[in-house]
Design a protein around this motif. Sequence first.
Motif, PDB file in Angstrom:
ATOM      1  N   THR A 166       0.852  -1.190   0.000  1.00 58.33           N
ATOM      2  CA  THR A 166       0.000   0.000   0.000  1.00 58.33           C
ATOM      3  C   THR A 166       0.889   1.241   0.000  1.00 58.33           C
ATOM      4  N   PRO A 167       0.319   2.414  -0.249  1.00 60.99           N
ATOM      5  CA  PRO A 167       1.108   3.659  -0.199  1.00 60.99           C
ATOM      6  C   PRO A 167       1.509   4.073   1.212  1.00 60.99           C
ATOM      7  N   LEU A 168       1.004   3.402   2.237  1.00 53.37           N
ATOM      8  CA  LEU A 168       1.306   3.771   3.617  1.00 53.37           C
ATOM      9  C   LEU A 168       2.770   3.490   3.934  1.00 53.37           C
ATOM     10  N   ARG A 169       3.373   4.386   4.703  1.00 50.20           N
ATOM     11  CA  ARG A 169       4.764   4.232   5.111  1.00 50.20           C
ATOM     12  C   ARG A 169       4.896   4.492   6.608  1.00 50.20           C
ATOM     13  N   LEU A 170       5.990   4.029   7.167  1.00 54.22           N
ATOM     14  CA  LEU A 170       6.288   4.280   8.570  1.00 54.22           C
ATOM     15  C   LEU A 170       6.589   5.759   8.789  1.00 54.22           C
TER      16      LEU A 170
END
Length: 255
Positions: A166-170
């Motif tokens: 997904t495009p989500l990052r830390l």
Amino acid sequence: MFLLTLAVVDDLLAIIVIAVFYTDTVHPLWLLGALAAVAVFACLARLSRTRWWLLLPVGVVAWALMHSSGVHATIAGVLLGLVVPARPVHGESGTRAHRFAHLVQPLSSGIVVPVFAFFAAGVSLVDGDGPLAVLRQPVLTAIIAGLVIGKVVGVMGTTAIVTKLTPLRLPDAIGLRDLMPVGLLTGIGFTVSLLIAELSFSDGTHTAAAKFAILAGSLLSAVLGAAALRWSARQSRSADMNEDGIVDMDIEPIV
């Protein structure tokens, strides 16, 4: 922040498991009464002038009705907490959830949790099979492995899948390796873990082994988590730890 959020969500999910899988019979009328008490609590918690002395008896009634319904009474506490406003209301500067938590914390942390631990964490290592017989129970190894290994695999594995697919990052300057100590620290199970252990096993032998495993697994998770944090802090860090294509910044720029 990630660890605290994960701990809260983990406990909430565990309590939902208790409500769903450890409820034999549900009495609808008692359950409706408990939900009605929760609704009254929500209205009182949202008044322009909160009367805390009214919240206490309503909360006790909700707990008693939930217990009588057959659903574990812990669910009543969760519902009561969820209906307290988490955003400022009536022009107040702070949230009522934060204010109530600050008022209740000395009682819960100083009395309720220690008393629960005193009555729930006692383990007898001697039974009919001889001394230290509980240490030979297979459930002991399973629970320790679940706390120490399972939590790490769950935290790091889920995060890896989410950040890769997904495009989500830390967050900025946080890499996947930084979550290994976090995963180890989530293995520190206590109140909810002991509660589930008591509900899961009716015989004293398995209950004692499960409790001992929870305490041993929590201690091992804490030690390994501390060692992993020390190791991670000494490792060199790349310019883009969270792999979002932007150079990390330790301090947010002042706008």
